[in-house]
Structure formats: C-alpha cells, structure tokens
Design a protein around this motif. Structure first.
Motif, PDB file in Angstrom:
ATOM      1  N   THR A   1      -1.682  -5.935  -5.389  1.00 19.44           N
ATOM      2  CA  THR A   1      -1.920  -5.203  -6.633  1.00 19.44           C
ATOM      3  C   THR A   1      -1.436  -3.767  -6.512  1.00 19.44           C
ATOM      4  O   THR A   1      -0.895  -3.198  -7.463  1.00 19.44           O
ATOM      5  CB  THR A   1      -3.425  -5.203  -6.979  1.00 19.44           C
ATOM      6  N   SER A   2      -1.594  -3.174  -5.323  1.00 23.47           N
ATOM      7  CA  SER A   2      -1.187  -1.789  -5.085  1.00 23.47           C
ATOM      8  C   SER A   2       0.318  -1.611  -5.185  1.00 23.47           C
ATOM      9  O   SER A   2       0.798  -0.493  -5.404  1.00 23.47           O
ATOM     10  CB  SER A   2      -1.669  -1.327  -3.705  1.00 23.47           C
TER      11      SER A   2
ATOM     12  N   ARG B   1      -6.448   2.393 -13.672  1.00 27.64           N
ATOM     13  CA  ARG B   1      -6.627   1.484 -12.547  1.00 27.64           C
ATOM     14  C   ARG B   1      -6.714   0.036 -13.011  1.00 27.64           C
ATOM     15  O   ARG B   1      -7.094  -0.251 -14.139  1.00 27.64           O
ATOM     16  CB  ARG B   1      -7.874   1.866 -11.739  1.00 27.64           C
TER      17      ARG B   1
ATOM     18  N   GLU C   1       3.884   3.227  -3.649  1.00 25.55           N
ATOM     19  CA  GLU C   1       3.871   4.381  -4.550  1.00 25.55           C
ATOM     20  C   GLU C   1       4.484   5.619  -3.894  1.00 25.55           C
ATOM     21  O   GLU C   1       5.331   6.293  -4.490  1.00 25.55           O
ATOM     22  CB  GLU C   1       2.448   4.699  -5.010  1.00 25.55           C
TER      23      GLU C   1
ATOM     24  N   ALA D   1      -3.230  -6.025  -0.796  1.00 29.61           N
ATOM     25  CA  ALA D   1      -2.453  -4.864  -1.238  1.00 29.61           C
ATOM     26  C   ALA D   1      -1.364  -5.227  -2.242  1.00 29.61           C
ATOM     27  O   ALA D   1      -0.571  -4.376  -2.623  1.00 29.61           O
ATOM     28  CB  ALA D   1      -1.818  -4.165  -0.036  1.00 29.61           C
TER      29      ALA D   1
ATOM     30  N   THR E   1      -2.097   8.925  -1.951  1.00 27.30           N
ATOM     31  CA  THR E   1      -1.674   7.808  -2.787  1.00 27.30           C
ATOM     32  C   THR E   1      -2.846   7.361  -3.646  1.00 27.30           C
ATOM     33  O   THR E   1      -3.991   7.322  -3.193  1.00 27.30           O
ATOM     34  CB  THR E   1      -1.169   6.623  -1.946  1.00 27.30           C
TER      35      THR E   1
ATOM     36  N   LYS F   1      -2.112   1.016  -9.761  1.00 26.99           N
ATOM     37  CA  LYS F   1      -3.142   1.796  -9.080  1.00 26.99           C
ATOM     38  C   LYS F   1      -4.390   0.918  -9.057  1.00 26.99           C
ATOM     39  O   LYS F   1      -5.001   0.668 -10.087  1.00 26.99           O
ATOM     40  CB  LYS F   1      -3.363   3.120  -9.808  1.00 26.99           C
ATOM     41  N   SER F   2      -4.747   0.491  -7.870  1.00 26.77           N
ATOM     42  CA  SER F   2      -5.749  -0.574  -7.743  1.00 26.77           C
ATOM     43  C   SER F   2      -7.150  -0.044  -7.462  1.00 26.77           C
ATOM     44  O   SER F   2      -7.329   0.942  -6.751  1.00 26.77           O
ATOM     45  CB  SER F   2      -5.330  -1.525  -6.620  1.00 26.77           C
TER      46      SER F   2
ATOM     47  N   GLY G   1      -7.620  -2.877  -2.630  1.00 30.62           N
ATOM     48  CA  GLY G   1      -6.525  -2.562  -1.713  1.00 30.62           C
ATOM     49  C   GLY G   1      -6.765  -3.197  -0.359  1.00 30.62           C
ATOM     50  O   GLY G   1      -7.649  -4.044  -0.191  1.00 30.62           O
TER      51      GLY G   1
ATOM     52  N   GLY H   1       0.788  -1.222   0.000  1.00 32.61           N
ATOM     53  CA  GLY H   1       0.000   0.000   0.000  1.00 32.61           C
ATOM     54  C   GLY H   1       0.817   1.267   0.000  1.00 32.61           C
ATOM     55  O   GLY H   1       0.362   2.315  -0.483  1.00 32.61           O
TER      56      GLY H   1
ATOM     57  N   SER I   1      -2.682   4.358  -5.132  1.00 33.02           N
ATOM     58  CA  SER I   1      -2.451   2.923  -5.297  1.00 33.02           C
ATOM     59  C   SER I   1      -3.550   2.057  -4.680  1.00 33.02           C
ATOM     60  O   SER I   1      -3.634   0.875  -4.979  1.00 33.02           O
ATOM     61  CB  SER I   1      -1.101   2.536  -4.677  1.00 33.02           C
ATOM     62  N   MET I   2      -4.381   2.646  -3.804  1.00 31.27           N
ATOM     63  CA  MET I   2      -5.435   1.869  -3.146  1.00 31.27           C
ATOM     64  C   MET I   2      -6.784   2.552  -3.258  1.00 31.27           C
ATOM     65  O   MET I   2      -6.874   3.779  -3.142  1.00 31.27           O
ATOM     66  CB  MET I   2      -5.121   1.705  -1.654  1.00 31.27           C
TER      67      MET I   2
END
Length: 829
Positions: free
Chosen positions: A587-588, A573, A49, A585, A64, A592-593, A596, A46, A66-67
């Motif tokens: 994928t994060s 995403r 990034e 997490a 962020t 960019k998921s 998360g 998480g 990413s989640m």
C-alpha cells in the motif's frame, strides 16, 4: 614465474573460484533473471515515496509519510553522502550489480580472509570458506531479501579475526583489517549483526585478558588495545551520520521504552519481551545444525508422491493432490513459523567437536564459549532465566528482536573451530594416536546424539500449533503428515551420517598417507559444498527467480489503487484491509498508508495501533463481512472511529478489485478544535482518545501546558493544506481570533520545525500522535519543515571521520610494508 606472482596465485585462484561457484549456484542470474525477495519488495514499497521525490527534485527527504502515518526515513533509505567507506563497499560488492551471487561471494571472501588471519593454509582457507558461506540460514535470508543482514554477516569474520591477529600476530595488519571491515559493516547499518559481532569480541577479550595476566604481557595488550580502539572509533566516525540518527530515533521507536505503564512484567527499556522473543529456538530444534530437517524444515514444505500424505490425499479423492503436497505444514518446532533450519553442516559440527579434543590453540575455548552463549540466548523464552537477565540488564540487548538470530554467532564459531581442527591435522600437529582417541570421543558424542534422537518418544513430530492449524482435518491425514515429518527426520539423519563418514574417511586417508595434502583439501571442500548446498537448494533454487521485468515492478495497481490515484488531493491516508495492514508495504508503494512494514516504527504509533486502531479495524472488518451490509452500517462504524478519522483516512480498500470505500468522517489535513483536554500522562492520554470526538477536542499532555491558552472556536475560521512534500507542508489559515489547530501529521519534535509567515513558532503534541499549534488571528502561511539537526551534526562528523580514515589506512599500510621490508632485509643478512 615471478616469485611474488607465484605466491599470490593461490589467493587469486581462490577468489575466482568463489566467484564461479557463486554464479553456478545462482545460474538463473546468468540468464538475466532476478531473485524474488520478500523484504526487498517491502523495502521498495516503503521507500518509494522518498526515492520518487529524490528522482524528481534531486533532494533527499529524511521523512516519509508512506508508512504508519509518517516516520523518519533514516532506517528506510541509507543516505550517507560524506561516508568514504561507501566507495569501498561498491568495490567489494561489484556495485550491487551481481546480486544475489555477490552475497555468497562476499560471505566466502570474508571467511577466507578470517582463516588466513588465523594462520590457516590458503588451500584449506579456500575449502573452509564454503563451510561458512553456504550455511543454510544465509541462503534463507538471501531468499527473504534481508540484504543488509547478509552483507553485515560477510564482514563479521574479518573483524573478529583481525582482532585476534592484532593481539597474537601483527598489530598493524590486524588493526587495518578491523578498521576497514568495521567501517563496511557499520555502513550497511544492520546494528543487530554488529551487536552480535561485538558479543563475540567481548567473549574473546575475556579470554585474551586472562592470557595477558597469565603471561604478564600488559604492555603489548594495552598497546594493541589502544590501536584497535583508535581504528574502531575511526570506523564509527565515518559512519556517524547513520549511527547517531539511528540511535536518536531508536529512543522514540518500538526499540525504545514505552511511556505506558500497563503490562509492566512484559516491558523492558527497549522491545517488549514477548515481541523480542517471539521467534525463540527450541532446545531440541538446535540440533538441526547437525540434522537439517530434524524439526521439519520450513513451515511450508514439499513432499513427494511417495509420501504418506500424498497417498492419503489420493485415497480420499482430494483434487489437486499434486499441488497440495508442495505446501504442507512440515515444521513442528516451537517458533510461530520458519523459512528453514540453521543447518551448519553435519561434518562441520563433527569437526567442531573433534577440534575441542585436538586443537592446541587456546582459541578453542573462547570459540566454544561463544557458541554455547549463542545457543542458550537463541532459546529465548524457552530459557527465560538467561534471556530475562540479558533483556533486563545487558546493555542494548533489548533493542533487538528475533532472538534466534543470535545463532549467527554459532554459524561463525563452529566452522572456524572445525577448520582449525583440520589445520592441526594437515600440519601434522595431531599424531595418529591423538587423532584416533579424539575420533573415538567425537564419534561417541555424535553417535550418542543420533541414537538418543532415534529412541521412540524423544521426538514427537507434533507441534503445539497443530491442533489450531489442522482444525477439522481428518485424523488419517494428520497422522500421515506426522509420519512424513518423521520420515524427513530419519532421511536427513542418515544423510548426515553419510557426510560425516565421508569426511572421516578423507581425514583417515590423509593421516595414513593414502592421499596427498592437495587432494585432501579438495575432498574436504567438496564435502562442505555438497552437504550445505544440497540443503540450501531446498530453500533457494531456480524456482525463486523471475524475469527482470517482473522483479523490477513488484507491485501492480489494483482497481482500488487506480481509483485512488486519480484523486488530486496531495495528502490523505489509505487503510488497506485486503492485506495484513501493519505488516505489508504494498500500500505504501502507491499511497500514504495507515499501516506499513517496518521493524522500528514509532513507539507512540505502535501504542495507537495496539490500543485504538486494531479495535476500530477489527470492528470495521466484522461489519464489512456481513451479508446484508448497508452504507449506513459502515458509516456508523466510521463515525465511531476517532483513530482513523484523526489520521485523515480517506479511502478504505476491502476488496482490491472493487472501488474503495470513502470515509466521509475523516477530519482532513488540519482543523480547529473547540477544547483542550489536559491529561497527566501517556496512560490518561491513550485512554482519553479511545472514545472522544477529535473534531471538537484536543487531548494534550500537561507537559505541554506552556502552550495552553484561552480561546473560543471561530466557526468561520479556515485552514487548508496548500503544498505537500514528504519533508515540507504548507497551509493557509484565516481566523478572527487565535485558534488551536490540530494537524493530521505525526508529531516528531526531533526535526519538524513549525513556521508562521516565515518565523519559527512552537508546536506540540495532541491526541497522542498528532501535531497542534496556536494559530494567531488573521490570514497566515503556516509551514512545517523537517530539518533534523542530528543528521547535520552526524554528516559533519562523517566527513571529518572519512578524511581521518583515509589517513589512518594510508599510514597503516605504509608502516606495514615498511616493517615487512625491514624484516625481509634482516632475514637476508
């Protein structure tokens, strides 16, 4: 030997002993191996990034992407540049270089300090520290990677003991301890543990006020309270940047109140009741503080080849029986699943009960009250009357999930009273007659518990989830597992009896002067350590360690990841269906998921998951799992997935070993819409986006009506993302007339500021979670910058608080040593 050095030697030896024992327990660490921790992995995923951004630019991002489409990073990365207590933390934690051994070390030292403040002999304090540090729950959360939680727990004992010491013994010394350890606990920012610490303090203060009124010590009470309050406020001020941002963000997270009006009976001003109480301790399960495997231990446990289950598996000819018995469903309590019991120690619990009869200090009453309160609240939905009262009316209680966690209070109060009981025995304050009487009553209570539990039918060894879990398993196998559960219980029951008998024998030998005081302390310490560490090894042992290289790189690029990472588009995403999308997490770490893993995601995004995304994803999975699936079928599903499309979900990972699916119906980073659909409230807003075309329509709450304007879509208008950073986005727009742009970015007004050609402009929320803005005709540069004013204010206060902290501690130490010197001089006269 110098007198001062001689006096300090036992304290130094105690600290060294804690360090050695911690390293012995975690001996693979000495070999250079690292502990695999689930939550640490998710944190790495998480936070990747913003960590990467900081390494590349030297700047910290407070946002962020990413989640969960995007969220503030206040609770992802603990950034406190102006907080002086971080330097203290680096010292007490070995700058995080000795993990995980440093966790046990800090827990032991924290309780050691607490016992000293309660007036316990240094030798008994050393032995007693093991009773706290090796409580099974602490080792379980270390294995899970709940790092901030375990560190916050290490600072709990000195805070409570410091307050007690300030009121009852030395006001200045107690205040200094409270100030330092409160600052350290707030630094790690696990506010749930801080909240539980405050609950203990609150219980203590009730009894302290009664004591004050009874003895008419008003001046002393007010003076001490004022000094403690000043120290606490200074500790808060040093950590103000973390506290204020957490508090401010919490109102918009799932810890805050939902704007949706459905399911009202389940809602509070914080977390939903079913979410907060999902992990509620069972009433009988509470006795695993005395008998570790009473409810089966962990959800997935290991059986031996002597077990009934293994024999049945072999008899049935099941292949890999040796491997299967290492992961059997042994837990049969009411929680959804668990990593292990909250085992406090059989002899420790025995001493706690004994202490209620032998301890003369009134502290036993508030320790008992705090213990009972924590047990009752840990029952959660299994004791709804008290739980609902606290969730509905007790300040801040509904902001925290996993109510069973409150048993950490009992894990502090039980060993504390246990050691105070030993203190009275060691100091001769309990004569033989009193001891035998107390021993009789304690034995009756403890033995009664054991005997009742052994009555057939009291324990079923079956759980409500067994039917679903076992499914079509053969009845013979299910019965064998239940027999093994019973066997584990009886084995641990007799184990607990053995440790209690060993402890009683040691006390009796001392009371009847058969052994020396030093030997008594050593035996007690060994009983604590052997009992607790023996159970701890079931849940955290050498098997949990891997090479440092493997631990440093917790995630490996899959075929799908590698394909996606070749895409030069800076902002889109990814929906990963090969994992638990909203509880993972990994994928994060790479992308960019859409999903998360975080305990405080934005409330509106959670609403989007609950009402839109989970249904779109479920239908998509259903289609993808069909045998004769065609691209046309998948496209039809994606076309009717407005939630995924407005989130600019470009790639869908269904099988990580294959090339991901590409969503051709995603709407991109930003687009111009044709219409505004006004809605009156959140209920209408979420209902409207269940089945709409986000490419044409923007659903907007009427509270933003000041931003409404008349417009007609310019089919030739364009808007394109030109620059991406976690906390900065730039777009280029071109249109013949004013247009309404919707941006596939999460709306969060407390920090995101929009600019057109360098000038601040308003933006507003659309489609429940996204941003929208009026874009004027012509060619323009549009920017979004995340500039949270709340953090700037908090950081300024933290800087000032840090200066005051240094002055306060320095002044306090000066007064303490001055008073001590004057006392010594007076004693010598």
């Amino acid at each position: 030997m110098n007198t001062k050095l001689k006096k300090s030697l036992p304290y130094v030896l105690g600290i060294v002993l804690f360090f050695i024992v911690s390293l012995i327990y975690f001996y693979p660490q000495i070999e250079g191996k690292k502990l695999v921790q689930h939550d640490k992995k998710t944190w790495i995923g998480g936070s990747h990034e913003i960590k990467q951004y900081e390494e590349e630019t030297g700047k910290h991002s407070f946002w962020t992407n990413s989640m969960f489409g995007g969220m503030p990073s206040y609770l992802v990365s603990n950034y406190a540049p102006s907080n002086v207590s971080k330097y203290l933390y680096k010292a007490v934690s070995f700058n995080n270089k000795m993990r995980p051994a440093s966790f046990i070390f800090m827990l032991a030292v924290g309780f050691f300090i607490a016992l000293l403040l309660f007036g316990v002999d240094v030798r008994l304090s050393i032995a007693g520290a093991f009773a706290f540090a090796f409580s099974s729950y602490f080792l379980i959360i270390i294995e899970a990677g709940h790092i901030t939680k375990v560190v916050a727990l290490a600072f709990m004992p000195p805070i409570v003991a410091g307050i007690y010491h300030a009121y009852r013994k030395n006001m200045i010394a107690g205040t200094l301890v409270v100030t330092v350890f409160t600052a350290l606990q707030l630094l790690v920012n696990h506010l749930q543990i801080t909240y539980y610490t405050l609950l203990i303090v609150l219980v203590y203060l009730v009894f302290e006020i009664i004591y004050t009124v009874k003895n008419k010590r008003y001046v002393k009470f007010l003076k001490t309270s004022g000094l403690l309050l000043a120290g606490a406020l200074i500790a808060v001020s040093t950590n103000f940047s973390q506290i204020i941002t957490t508090y401010d963000y919490g109102k918009d997270s799932i810890r805050g109140k939902s704007e949706l009006s459905d399911n009202k009976h389940n809602k509070t001003s914080g977390l939903d009741k079913d979410y907060a109480t999902a992990w509620s301790y069972g009433k009988l399960e509470t006795l695993n503080m005395l008998i570790p495997d009473l409810a089966g231990g962990a959800s997935s446990g290991e059986l031996s080849e002597d077990s009934e289950t293994y024999k049945v598996l072999k008899r049935m000819g099941v292949p890999n029986a040796d491997a299967l018995i290492k992961q059997m469903p042994l837990y049969w309590g009411p929680q959804p699943f668990t990593s292990g019991p909250v085992y406090v120690g059989a002899f420790v619990v025995f001493l706690f009960i004994l202490g209620m009869f032998t301890v003369k200090d009134k502290a036993k009453y508030w320790l008992f009250a705090a213990t009972i309160l924590s047990v009752l609240l840990a029952w959660g939905k299994n004791f709804n009357f008290l739980t609902d009262f606290f969730l509905d009316y007790f300040p801040m209680y509904n902001k925290f999930r996993t109510v069973s966690m409150i048993l950490v209070i009992a894990e502090f109060t039980i060993p504390l009273l246990a050691v105070l009981a030993l203190k009275e025995i060691a100091e001769g304050k309990t004569d033989k007659k009193e001891f035998l009487k107390a021993l009789k009553y304690t034995s009756i209570i403890t033995g009664g518990i054991f005997l009742i539990l052994m009555i057939p039918g009291v324990l079923s060894f079956k759980s409500d989830s067994d039917a679903q879990m076992f499914g079509n398993w053969p009845a013979e196998l299910v019965e064998a597992i239940q027999k093994d559960r019973a066997s584990l219980f009886y084995s641990d029951l007799f184990r607990s009896v053995a440790f209690i008998l060993a402890g009683v024998a040691a006390i009796s030998a001392f009371v009847y002067k058969k052994i020396s005081l030093n030997l008594f302390y050593i035996i007690i310490g060994l009983i604590f350590l052997l009992d607790l560490a023996g159970v701890d090894k079931r849940y955290l042992n050498a098997d949990d360690f891997v090479s440092a290289r493997k631990e440093k790189a917790p995630f490996t690029e899959s075929t799908a990841d590698k394909f996606i990472l070749k895409d030069k588009d800076p902002d889109f995403r990814v929906l990963n269906l090969s994992v638990s999308t909203f509880n993972d997490a990994s994928t994060s770490y790479f992308h960019k998921s859409v999903g998360g893993y975080h305990g405080a995601k934005l409330r509106r995004y959670q609403d989007l998951i609950d009402n839109i995304l989970q249904y779109e994803i479920a239908y998509l999975i259903q289609v993808l799992q069909q045998k004769d699936i065609s691209g046309q079928d998948v496209n039809a599903v994606l076309f009717h997935s407005p939630g995924l499309n407005m989130l600019n979900t470009k790639y869908i990972i269904f099988n990580p070993d294959l090339i991901p699916l590409i969503n051709n119906y995603r709407l991109g980073n930003a687009w111009f819409v044709s219409y505004i659909k006004p809605v009156k409230n959140a209920d209408e807003e979420i209902k409207s986006i269940r089945n709409f075309n986000p490419e044409l329509t923007a659903v907007v709450d009427e509270r933003f009506k000041d931003n409404f304007f008349k417009f007609r879509l310019d089919s030739s208008a364009t808007i394109k993302l030109t620059e991406y950073k976690p906390d900065y986005l730039a777009y280029k727009s071109n249109a013949n007339s004013d247009q309404l742009a919707v941006f596939s970015e999460i709306y969060y007004a407390k920090g995101w500021q929009a600019y057109i050609d360098g000038k601040p402009v308003p933006h507003f929320r659309a489609d429940y979670v996204l941003r929208a803005m009026r874009v004027p005709a012509g060619s323009h540069k549009i920017e979004f910058k995340f500039e949270p004013a709340i953090w700037k204010i908090g950081n300024t206060v933290s800087l000032a608080g840090s200066v005051i902290f240094i002055l306060f501690i320095s002044g306090g130490l000066f007064l303490y040593y001055k008073n001590a010197k004057n006392k010594n001089e007076n004693d010598m006269k």
